[in-house]
Design a protein around this motif. Structure first.
Motif, PDB file in Angstrom:
ATOM      1  N   PRO A 143       0.684  -1.381  -0.186  1.00  0.00           N
ATOM      2  CA  PRO A 143      -0.103  -0.016   0.193  1.00  0.00           C
ATOM      3  C   PRO A 143       0.861   1.343   0.036  1.00  0.00           C
ATOM      4  CG  PRO A 143      -0.062  -0.887   2.322  1.00  0.00           C
ATOM      5  CD  PRO A 143       0.858  -2.060   1.239  1.00  0.00           C
ATOM      6  N   ASP A 144       0.481   2.239  -0.414  1.00  0.00           N
ATOM      7  CA  ASP A 144       1.007   3.583  -0.553  1.00  0.00           C
ATOM      8  C   ASP A 144       1.611   3.984   0.859  1.00  0.00           C
ATOM      9  OD1 ASP A 144       0.327   3.814  -3.007  1.00  0.00           O
ATOM     10  OD2 ASP A 144      -1.257   5.094  -2.897  1.00  0.00           O
ATOM     11  N   ASN A 145       0.912   3.793   1.929  1.00  0.00           N
ATOM     12  CA  ASN A 145       1.255   4.209   3.366  1.00  0.00           C
ATOM     13  C   ASN A 145       2.220   3.023   3.941  1.00  0.00           C
ATOM     14  OD1 ASN A 145      -0.754   2.332   3.680  1.00  0.00           O
ATOM     15  ND2 ASN A 145      -1.626   3.664   5.054  1.00  0.00           N
ATOM     16  N   TYR A 146       2.775   2.079   3.311  1.00  0.00           N
ATOM     17  CA  TYR A 146       3.568   1.020   4.108  1.00  0.00           C
ATOM     18  C   TYR A 146       4.560   1.544   4.349  1.00  0.00           C
ATOM     19  CZ  TYR A 146       6.162  -2.862   4.671  1.00  0.00           C
ATOM     20  OH  TYR A 146       6.895  -4.059   5.606  1.00  0.00           O
ATOM     21  N   LYS A 147       5.153   1.311   5.794  1.00  0.00           N
ATOM     22  CA  LYS A 147       6.355   1.609   6.336  1.00  0.00           C
ATOM     23  C   LYS A 147       6.642   0.282   7.380  1.00  0.00           C
ATOM     24  CE  LYS A 147       4.658   5.216   9.186  1.00  0.00           C
ATOM     25  NZ  LYS A 147       5.113   6.810   9.624  1.00  0.00           N
ATOM     26  N   ALA A 148       7.754   0.002   7.722  1.00  0.00           N
ATOM     27  CA  ALA A 148       8.040  -0.831   8.826  1.00  0.00           C
ATOM     28  C   ALA A 148       9.109  -0.095   9.429  1.00  0.00           C
ATOM     29  CB  ALA A 148       8.402  -2.177   8.374  1.00  0.00           C
ATOM     30  N   ILE A 149       9.158   0.200  10.628  1.00  0.00           N
ATOM     31  CA  ILE A 149      10.478   0.994  11.131  1.00  0.00           C
ATOM     32  C   ILE A 149      10.659   0.132  12.553  1.00  0.00           C
ATOM     33  CG2 ILE A 149      11.308   3.136  12.168  1.00  0.00           C
ATOM     34  CD1 ILE A 149       9.610   4.563  10.497  1.00  0.00           C
ATOM     35  N   PHE A 150      12.045  -0.013  12.788  1.00  0.00           N
ATOM     36  CA  PHE A 150      12.392  -0.802  14.231  1.00  0.00           C
ATOM     37  C   PHE A 150      13.481   0.069  14.478  1.00  0.00           C
ATOM     38  CE2 PHE A 150      10.881  -3.552  11.061  1.00  0.00           C
ATOM     39  CZ  PHE A 150      10.173  -4.299  11.428  1.00  0.00           C
ATOM     40  N   LEU A 151      13.312   0.480  15.947  1.00  0.00           N
ATOM     41  CA  LEU A 151      14.220   1.060  16.709  1.00  0.00           C
ATOM     42  C   LEU A 151      14.734   0.550  18.044  1.00  0.00           C
ATOM     43  CD1 LEU A 151      15.769   3.926  17.389  1.00  0.00           C
ATOM     44  CD2 LEU A 151      13.714   4.767  18.259  1.00  0.00           C
ATOM     45  N   ARG A 152      15.821   0.369  18.238  1.00  0.00           N
ATOM     46  CA  ARG A 152      16.512  -0.281  19.581  1.00  0.00           C
ATOM     47  C   ARG A 152      15.823  -1.661  19.558  1.00  0.00           C
ATOM     48  NH1 ARG A 152      15.965   4.871  21.398  1.00  0.00           N
ATOM     49  NH2 ARG A 152      13.773   4.974  22.197  1.00  0.00           N
ATOM     50  N   LYS A 153      15.868  -2.514  18.465  1.00  0.00           N
ATOM     51  CA  LYS A 153      15.282  -3.634  18.543  1.00  0.00           C
ATOM     52  C   LYS A 153      16.351  -4.723  18.213  1.00  0.00           C
ATOM     53  CE  LYS A 153      11.015  -2.760  19.278  1.00  0.00           C
ATOM     54  NZ  LYS A 153      10.341  -2.797  20.576  1.00  0.00           N
TER      55      LYS A 153
END
Length: 255
Positions: free
Chosen positions: A56-66
């Motif tokens: 989808p246009d709004n797809y994002k996966a962000i991982f911080l301190r994992k």
């Protein structure tokens, strides 16, 4: 010095493509970036197109301190909702290979990771967007690839206005970043790019705010790559209306 177990092909800017087995010295030299061809993990252009158009246009996966294991599992879970097993497997193979390579270079067990679809709407919403304007990264090292759409655009050192970037991390006008706006380079779609940002005491407020988010306010770190970080921006929407971009970054400054 730690030797990489992967058979990478690396190109230091302005040099020919050379086979190497060790990238660990990159953090200590003055090169702003290297291009990397990850074989045999590379997905095809057709697969990359199908993947990008399935998200989808709004797809994002962000991982911080994992932890890396959590990041890999999170990417798999996030993507499996949209991709068939063949496309999912092809993409994860390359992403996992890149994550492992980055870990071997940086020894960072909890890097900052992002996979996202970039559209014109996304760029305007994120103003001033690093996808649109030349900038230097706040992270020490970043490994990134545009799987679909035009690759990142970067400036050669000879064409970089370092005086401007001594005090600013982003240029809202190309004329502030480059002496010759037409003289720029584009990362080939098949390549990854490993690039240096800049982290040092007294860095501009914009980049300091990013460091504070990742490391916490008041975190201490050794100065890294001051004055040599790659000046770059995201690719344009020329033949596609979206870009699919993966980045993995470390805010460690000692390797």
């Amino acid at each position: 010095m730690k030797t990489l177990a992967l058979n990478n092909t690396v190109q230091v800017f302005n040099l020919d493509l050379l086979p190497v087995s060790d990238l660990s010295g990159f953090s200590q030299n003055n090169d702003p970036a290297v291009l990397i061809d990850l074989e045999p993990g590379k997905i095809s252009n057709d697969q990359a197109r199908d993947i990008a158009l399935s998200l989808p246009d709004n797809y994002k996966a962000i991982f911080l301190r994992k932890d890396v294991a959590v990041i890999k599992d999170g990417l798999k879970c996030s993507l499996s909702e949209y991709l068939n097993p063949e496309l999912l497997g092809a993409l994860l193979d390359e992403l996992y290979l890149a994550i492992d390579l980055f870990g071997t270079i940086t020894y960072d067990e909890k890097p900052l990771v992002s996979l996202r679809v970039v559209t014109s709407e996304y760029v305007e919403k994120e103003h001033p967007s690093v996808s649109k304007f030349y900038h230097r990264d706040a992270a020490a090292l970043t490994l990134t690839k545009c799987f679909y759409g035009e690759g990142a655009i970067y400036l050669r050192e000879q064409n970089t206005n370092r005086t401007y970037f001594d005090e600013n991390s982003i240029a809202l006008n190309d004329a502030d970043a480059a002496f010759d706006e037409a003289d720029c380079r584009v990362v080939p779609q098949s390549n990854w790019i490993l690039l240096k940002g800049e982290m040092y005491k007294g860095i501009d407020a914009r980049n300091q705010a990013v460091v504070d988010i990742v490391l916490g306010e008041g975190a201490r770190f050794k100065d890294f790559a001051k004055g040599i970080g790659l000046i770059h921006k995201g690719g344009r929407f020329i033949d596609t209306d979206r870009r699919l971009v993966f980045t993995i970054s470390t805010y460690k400054t000692e390797f």
